[in-house]
Design a protein around this motif. Structure first.
Motif, PDB file in Angstrom:
ATOM      1  N   SER A 173       0.969  -1.243   0.071  1.00 30.69           N
ATOM      2  CA  SER A 173      -0.114   0.009  -0.090  1.00 30.69           C
ATOM      3  C   SER A 173       0.865   1.328   0.014  1.00 30.69           C
ATOM      4  O   SER A 173       1.905   1.414   0.928  1.00 30.69           O
ATOM      5  N   PHE A 174       0.534   2.184  -0.894  1.00 27.54           N
ATOM      6  CA  PHE A 174       1.147   3.547  -0.878  1.00 27.54           C
ATOM      7  C   PHE A 174       0.300   4.656  -0.194  1.00 27.54           C
ATOM      8  O   PHE A 174       0.773   5.482   0.321  1.00 27.54           O
ATOM      9  N   SER A 175      -0.918   4.628  -0.580  1.00 29.50           N
ATOM     10  CA  SER A 175      -1.864   5.645   0.063  1.00 29.50           C
ATOM     11  C   SER A 175      -3.153   4.727   0.391  1.00 29.50           C
ATOM     12  O   SER A 175      -3.792   3.834  -0.438  1.00 29.50           O
ATOM     13  N   ASN A 176      -3.421   4.871   1.750  1.00 28.47           N
ATOM     14  CA  ASN A 176      -4.518   4.155   2.284  1.00 28.47           C
ATOM     15  C   ASN A 176      -5.531   4.815   2.839  1.00 28.47           C
ATOM     16  O   ASN A 176      -5.138   6.202   3.446  1.00 28.47           O
ATOM     17  N   ARG A 177      -6.591   4.454   3.634  1.00 22.09           N
ATOM     18  CA  ARG A 177      -7.647   5.026   4.302  1.00 22.09           C
ATOM     19  C   ARG A 177      -7.221   5.676   5.521  1.00 22.09           C
ATOM     20  O   ARG A 177      -7.588   6.566   5.932  1.00 22.09           O
ATOM     21  N   ASP A 178      -6.275   4.852   6.368  1.00 25.60           N
ATOM     22  CA  ASP A 178      -5.739   5.439   7.589  1.00 25.60           C
ATOM     23  C   ASP A 178      -4.529   6.115   7.577  1.00 25.60           C
ATOM     24  O   ASP A 178      -4.027   6.408   8.822  1.00 25.60           O
ATOM     25  N   ASP A 179      -4.144   6.669   6.503  1.00 25.80           N
ATOM     26  CA  ASP A 179      -2.964   7.286   6.161  1.00 25.80           C
ATOM     27  C   ASP A 179      -1.495   6.835   6.805  1.00 25.80           C
ATOM     28  O   ASP A 179      -0.732   7.255   7.267  1.00 25.80           O
ATOM     29  N   LEU A 180      -1.530   5.351   6.706  1.00 31.60           N
ATOM     30  CA  LEU A 180      -0.358   4.807   6.948  1.00 31.60           C
ATOM     31  C   LEU A 180       0.625   4.654   6.128  1.00 31.60           C
ATOM     32  O   LEU A 180       0.603   5.115   4.937  1.00 31.60           O
ATOM     33  N   ALA A 181       2.032   4.927   6.465  1.00 28.99           N
ATOM     34  CA  ALA A 181       3.000   5.066   5.542  1.00 28.99           C
ATOM     35  C   ALA A 181       3.037   3.659   4.699  1.00 28.99           C
ATOM     36  O   ALA A 181       2.539   2.833   5.191  1.00 28.99           O
ATOM     37  N   PRO A 182       3.749   3.902   3.667  1.00 26.99           N
ATOM     38  CA  PRO A 182       3.823   2.981   2.630  1.00 26.99           C
ATOM     39  C   PRO A 182       4.365   1.619   3.259  1.00 26.99           C
ATOM     40  O   PRO A 182       5.224   1.720   4.065  1.00 26.99           O
ATOM     41  N   PHE A 183       3.577   0.613   2.917  1.00 24.08           N
ATOM     42  CA  PHE A 183       3.978  -0.755   3.765  1.00 24.08           C
ATOM     43  C   PHE A 183       4.003  -1.947   2.749  1.00 24.08           C
ATOM     44  O   PHE A 183       3.178  -1.934   1.813  1.00 24.08           O
ATOM     45  N   LYS A 184       4.581  -3.166   2.958  1.00 24.97           N
ATOM     46  CA  LYS A 184       4.611  -4.252   2.243  1.00 24.97           C
ATOM     47  C   LYS A 184       4.041  -5.307   3.286  1.00 24.97           C
ATOM     48  O   LYS A 184       4.647  -5.450   4.335  1.00 24.97           O
ATOM     49  N   SER A 185       3.276  -6.206   2.626  1.00 24.58           N
ATOM     50  CA  SER A 185       2.617  -7.368   3.260  1.00 24.58           C
ATOM     51  C   SER A 185       2.941  -8.470   2.943  1.00 24.58           C
ATOM     52  O   SER A 185       2.436  -8.843   1.827  1.00 24.58           O
ATOM     53  N   PRO A 186       3.765  -9.659   3.541  1.00 22.72           N
ATOM     54  CA  PRO A 186       4.127 -10.800   2.892  1.00 22.72           C
ATOM     55  C   PRO A 186       3.216 -11.891   3.022  1.00 22.72           C
ATOM     56  O   PRO A 186       2.307 -11.775   3.682  1.00 22.72           O
ATOM     57  N   VAL A 187       3.410 -12.924   2.352  1.00 20.05           N
ATOM     58  CA  VAL A 187       2.349 -14.039   2.792  1.00 20.05           C
ATOM     59  C   VAL A 187       3.049 -14.563   4.105  1.00 20.05           C
ATOM     60  O   VAL A 187       4.164 -14.799   4.549  1.00 20.05           O
ATOM     61  N   TYR A 188       1.947 -14.798   4.818  1.00 21.70           N
ATOM     62  CA  TYR A 188       2.238 -15.454   6.301  1.00 21.70           C
ATOM     63  C   TYR A 188       1.509 -16.664   6.847  1.00 21.70           C
ATOM     64  O   TYR A 188       1.674 -17.235   7.625  1.00 21.70           O
ATOM     65  N   GLN A 189       0.481 -16.907   5.960  1.00 15.53           N
ATOM     66  CA  GLN A 189      -0.164 -17.999   6.026  1.00 15.53           C
ATOM     67  C   GLN A 189      -0.990 -18.687   4.816  1.00 15.53           C
ATOM     68  O   GLN A 189      -1.013 -17.701   3.758  1.00 15.53           O
TER      69      GLN A 189
END
Length: 357
Positions: free
Chosen positions: A262-278
């Motif tokens: 995500s680069f721009s999101n609803r909650d104004d979180l900084a850009p983040f990367k989400s890997p496979v975890y399950q």
């Protein structure tokens, strides 16, 4: 006093005349008197008319020119600067000498100073020097210009630009989703696997250009190896990296190194990367009736003809790890990426890696 007979005097006169006629050359006419001499015709001079009169003795050259007699009886005038003509009678303006080369336009002060207005491609006080291509800075967007031996030039473009003069955006820099945001582009490159970070990316699908049918996405992007999917929903920008190729029969695909971001999101979180975890076996879902789809929930699902409704959705957290404090099945997780669980995308792009198939 001795008086000579008249007949003797007459004889002396006749003799003198005969002698004078022998002395005068070139048809000169003898003259009698105290000193014998000849009346010379035009073009001759001297006691006996034996010397030719040169042209230069008549000072034919003007404006301080130097006269030079020639052996054939003609002459030439060596003119002073700024004069011309047979007799150096014409004053020369600087521009009359055509000092401007290569069809340059000349203007002068009428005396000695001139100025050349050079045509395109030439320079110098007389327009005699060629302008090298790189002197006019043809390369755009930070491209570096180098002159070639054949008179052409070459632009070495900065990352993200291509074309003769580096005006055409390429790869992610041409993205209608990222809109030239270099921070996002750089961040995405850093998130990619190391073996792909320096690999050139090419666009295989843009919904706004190619159409929103999921079959079109598969037609253009199947079997091209790993891809990057970019999704824009209003002001929100997100997507995913698919570590395996799309295509084939409808099925889930295990691709452990895949991730969503995500680069721009609803909650104004900084850009983040989400890997496979399950649910590792569900990293990707390929189906000709679906657009790009990640996760088993699905974490991101782009529906067929997605711009015509709100069938696309994000069920974030099923396969890909959400940020801290966000849990799978919660509204906060579902709404984070696109602003709401169901959404209508503004645009979807898919890029593949050159030579990665």
């Amino acid at each position: 006093m001795l008086r000579l007979p008249a007949s003797f005097v007459a004889l002396l006169f006749v003799i003198a005349k005969i002698l004078a006629e022998d002395v005068c050359e070139n048809n000169g006419t003898p003259l009698t008197g105290t000193h014998q001499k000849c009346d010379c015709p035009t073009g001759f001079k001297g006691f006996d008319c034996s010397e030719k009169v040169t042209v230069c003795e008549g000072n034919p050259c003007r404006n301080s020119a130097v006269c030079v007699d020639k052996d054939d009886g003609t002459f030439t005038c060596k003119c002073q600067p700024n004069y011309e003509g047979i007799l150096c009678e014409k004053k020369v303006r600087p521009c009359n000498l055509q000092p401007c080369k290569n069809k340059g336009n000349c203007s002068d002060d009428g005396v000695k100073c001139f100025k050349c207005e050079c045509p395109d491609g030439f320079k110098g006080f007389d327009c005699s020097k060629k302008v090298l291509p790189c002197e006019v800075s043809p390369c755009q967007n930070g491209g570096v210009c180098s002159n070639e031996e054949d008179g052409s030039f070459k632009c070495t473009c900065t990352t993200g630009y291509t074309g003769l003069v580096c005006t055409r955006k390429e790869t992610l820099f041409a993205s209608t989703v990222l809109e030239g945001n270099s921070e996002w582009t750089d961040q995405l490159q850093q998130w990619l696997p190391s073996q792909l970070q320096e690999t050139k990316m090419k666009l295989c699908y843009r919904a706004s250009d190619n159409g929103w049918a999921s079959s079109t996405f598969h037609q253009f992007c199947d079997n091209k190896g790993p891809t990057v999917v970019l999704v824009k929903v209003g002001k929100y920008v997100f997507g995913g990296y698919a570590a395996a190729a799309w295509g084939g029969s409808a099925r889930y695909i295990k691709a452990d190194t895949s991730f969503i971001f995500s680069f721009s999101n609803r909650d104004d979180l900084a850009p983040f990367k989400s890997p496979v975890y399950q649910n590792n076996a569900n990293a990707m879902y390929t189906n000709n009736g679906y657009g790009p789809t990640f996760g088993g929930g699905h974490d991101i699902h782009i529906a067929n003809n997605a711009n015509g409704g709100t069938s696309s959705y994000t069920n974030f957290g099923h396969t890909y790890k959400p940020p801290s404090d966000y849990k799978y099945t919660t509204n906060a997780a579902k709404r984070l990426l696109a602003g709401s669980y169901n959404f209508t995308p503004s645009d979807v792009e898919v890029y593949y890696f050159a030579n990665s198939k």
